[in-house]
Write an enzyme that holds these catalytic residues in place. Structure first.
Site, PDB file in Angstrom:
ATOM      1  N   LYS A 182     -15.110  19.009  81.847  1.00 45.17           N
ATOM      2  CA  LYS A 182     -13.980  18.078  81.894  1.00 45.17           C
ATOM      3  C   LYS A 182     -13.351  18.162  83.281  1.00 45.17           C
ATOM      4  O   LYS A 182     -12.643  19.109  83.592  1.00 45.17           O
ATOM      5  CB  LYS A 182     -12.900  18.410  80.854  1.00 45.17           C
ATOM      6  N   GLU A 257      -8.851  30.823  87.065  1.00 41.07           N
ATOM      7  CA  GLU A 257      -8.475  30.853  88.478  1.00 41.07           C
ATOM      8  C   GLU A 257      -7.230  29.985  88.581  1.00 41.07           C
ATOM      9  O   GLU A 257      -7.304  28.761  88.453  1.00 41.07           O
ATOM     10  CB  GLU A 257      -9.614  30.322  89.347  1.00 41.07           C
ATOM     11  N   CYS A 291      -4.917  26.635  96.291  1.00 43.00           N
ATOM     12  CA  CYS A 291      -4.351  27.768  95.551  1.00 43.00           C
ATOM     13  C   CYS A 291      -4.249  29.013  96.414  1.00 43.00           C
ATOM     14  O   CYS A 291      -3.430  29.894  96.159  1.00 43.00           O
ATOM     15  CB  CYS A 291      -5.177  28.045  94.305  1.00 43.00           C
ATOM     16  N   GLU A 391       4.878  28.508  93.324  1.00 40.72           N
ATOM     17  CA  GLU A 391       3.828  27.792  94.036  1.00 40.72           C
ATOM     18  C   GLU A 391       4.245  26.341  94.244  1.00 40.72           C
ATOM     19  O   GLU A 391       4.515  25.621  93.285  1.00 40.72           O
ATOM     20  CB  GLU A 391       2.507  27.855  93.260  1.00 40.72           C
TER      21      GLU A 391
END
Length: 484
Positions: A182, A257, A291, A391
């Site tokens: 997906k 992750e 990231c 973040e």
């Protein structure tokens, strides 16, 4: 900072009205579609099927049926299949560069080295690896076997879409697993090219399956499905927690992750100019949508003003504009939601007392259309500030002064994340010593280059498991011992 005019993305409208399940392009059980929006023009550039839980079930059934034969296929034959895939990807490289530039917003000049080059390489790397890998070994009087986990659900993000797909699909197929993918609904078009390449490569029906749709529907159906043996997920920490929660009901393997808030620790003996310039460029490369971006720049307090001056200089040299303009070095963010998120963090930094050195929350001049933001640098950022803890996922850098080496290590470790980071010093041994004290999965020493053979993944709430290299392959292998 310089701006360029926007232009229409140079790709044709992509109408993807089928899913790839069981080796065939089939209609969805659902009746709705998802528009894919250009990040630079805010206009539709394609549409994909909005898949359903029923579509996931069909894909998992096909993957389950294909698993016994594929897992028993000799590694050398699986490697041949991966080699055919990498060759097909190379042949469609230019098309993929344009697709990713339009979907993500990365300038075309950066799309190949940062987004696409690694995709074919991943399949080539794992093809070579399994031709040599020891799937069996002895341990005393026992024979230890490494066998494919089973059916893998791969759920991937929008920021490095095909790169992240390859980092899951290539090792999973190499290990002998079958896959249900997906991709992100924000940037799904590139995944259809991969499905076409895999189809042309002649892999058995059901070995690879593609179901597009949203996370709450398709993603959750994959994570919860009792016939999925493993989920490999890359995305936000919040979504990763949800995947873990659903997967726990069937005790399936999960690799995650997730987010990061990486610190670049510049020690007092480092080449400050080189370290700061590399830091800013590393963040700007994908408009901060990485990231592992070094979003926190830690500098000795006495060097903060010079670091801020250099950072502002580098930002001023950046050319923000249309990803298809040859001169652009920074493109838009991938979506309007992401733009609003980043602008909100910039305003939060101002409200909490950080000193604005460059950029700001206003749209770049002449670029009001498209999801553009101004590359932004803050100084005098303290550890408790929101922009030092959360973040942002945009081109925003927080310069954080420190007083001692121990202070720098403490600040670097003072977040819930632990994905990546960097250390700069004239003394490599000192840099390594500091790097060993950082609670993070990967640390670049004096600008060390990204290595596809090295493990990538995080500590703490940046996830669990590793991708890339031998470590990435072994995530998709179970271990069995035969007592002889």
């Amino acid at each position: 900072m310089t701006e360029t005019a926007t232009a229409q993305p140079q790709i044709e409208f992509q109408d993807r009205d089928r899913l790839f399940i069981g080796g065939a392009w089939v209609p969805s059980e659902g009746q709705t579609t998802i528009e894919v929006i250009s990040s630079s023009t805010e206009a539709p550039i394609g549409r994909v099927v909005e898949g359903t839980a029923g579509d996931v079930d069909r894909a998992v059934t096909a993957a389950r049926a294909a698993f016994p034969a594929w897992s028993e296929t000799p590694p050398a034959e699986r490697a041949d299949g991966l080699d055919r895939i990498q060759q097909g990807l190379r042949e469609r490289r230019d098309e993929l560069v344009r697709l990713v530039a339009a979907e993500v917003g990365i300038p075309v000049g950066l799309a190949l080295p940062l987004q696409i080059a690694s995709v074919a390489y991943a399949f080539k790397m794992y093809a070579a690896m399994i031709r040599e890998y020891a799937f069996e070994e002895t341990a005393g009087s026992s024979l230890v076997l490494r066998e494919a986990v089973g059916v893998v659900g791969a759920i991937t993000p929008w920021n490095y879409p095909l790169h992240q797909i390859a980092l899951k699909v290539a090792p999973a197929l190499a290990a002998g697993c079958t896959v249900v993918l997906k991709p992100s609904e924000v940037t799904p078009l590139n995944a259809f090219v991969l499905a076409e390449v895999i189809e042309a490569a002649g892999l058995p029906a059901g070995v690879f399956n593609l179901v597009t749709g949203t996370g709450p529907v398709v993603g959750e159906a994959i994570a919860a499905h009792p016939e999925v043996d493993m989920v490999s997920f890359t995305g936000s920490t919040r979504a990763g927690k949800r995947v873990s929660e659903l997967a726990a009901q069937t005790v399936k393997r999960v690799t995650l992750e997730l987010g990061g808030k990486s610190a670049n620790v510049i020690l007092d003996d480092a080449d400050l100019d080189a370290a700061v310039r590399r830091n800013v460029q590393q963040v700007l490369n994908n408009t901060g949508q990485s990231c592992n971006a070094w979003s926190r720049m830690l500098v000795p307090r006495a060097q903060q003003e010079e670091a801020a001056r250099i950072a502002a200089e580098v930002v001023a040299e950046a050319i923000v504009g249309d990803p298809f303009a040859a001169e652009s070095t920074v493109g838009p963010l991938a979506s309007d939601a992401q733009r609003q998120r980043v602008v909100g963090y910039i305003r939060k930094g101002q409200a909490e007392g950080a000193r604005l050195v460059a950029g700001g929350p206003e749209a770049p001049a002449g670029l009001e259309r498209g999801y553009y933001v101004r590359p932004t640098v803050f100084a005098d950022v303290t550890p408790e500030m929101t922009i030092a803890q959360e973040e942002i996922f945009g081109p925003v850098i927080a310069i954080m002064p420190y007083d001692t080496e121990e202070d720098a290590i403490r600040i670097a470790n003072d977040t819930v994340y632990g994905l990546a980071g960097a250390v700069w010093s004239a003394d490599e041994a000192r840099a390594k010593r500091v790097a060993r004290k950082l609670r993070t999965g990967q640390v670049d020493i004096n600008g060390g280059q990204f290595n596809m053979m090295a493990p990538f993944g995080g500590y703490k709430q940046s996830g669990n498991g590793r991708e890339l290299g031998r470590f990435g392959l072994e995530e998709f292998l179970e271990v069995k011992s035969l007592q002889l």
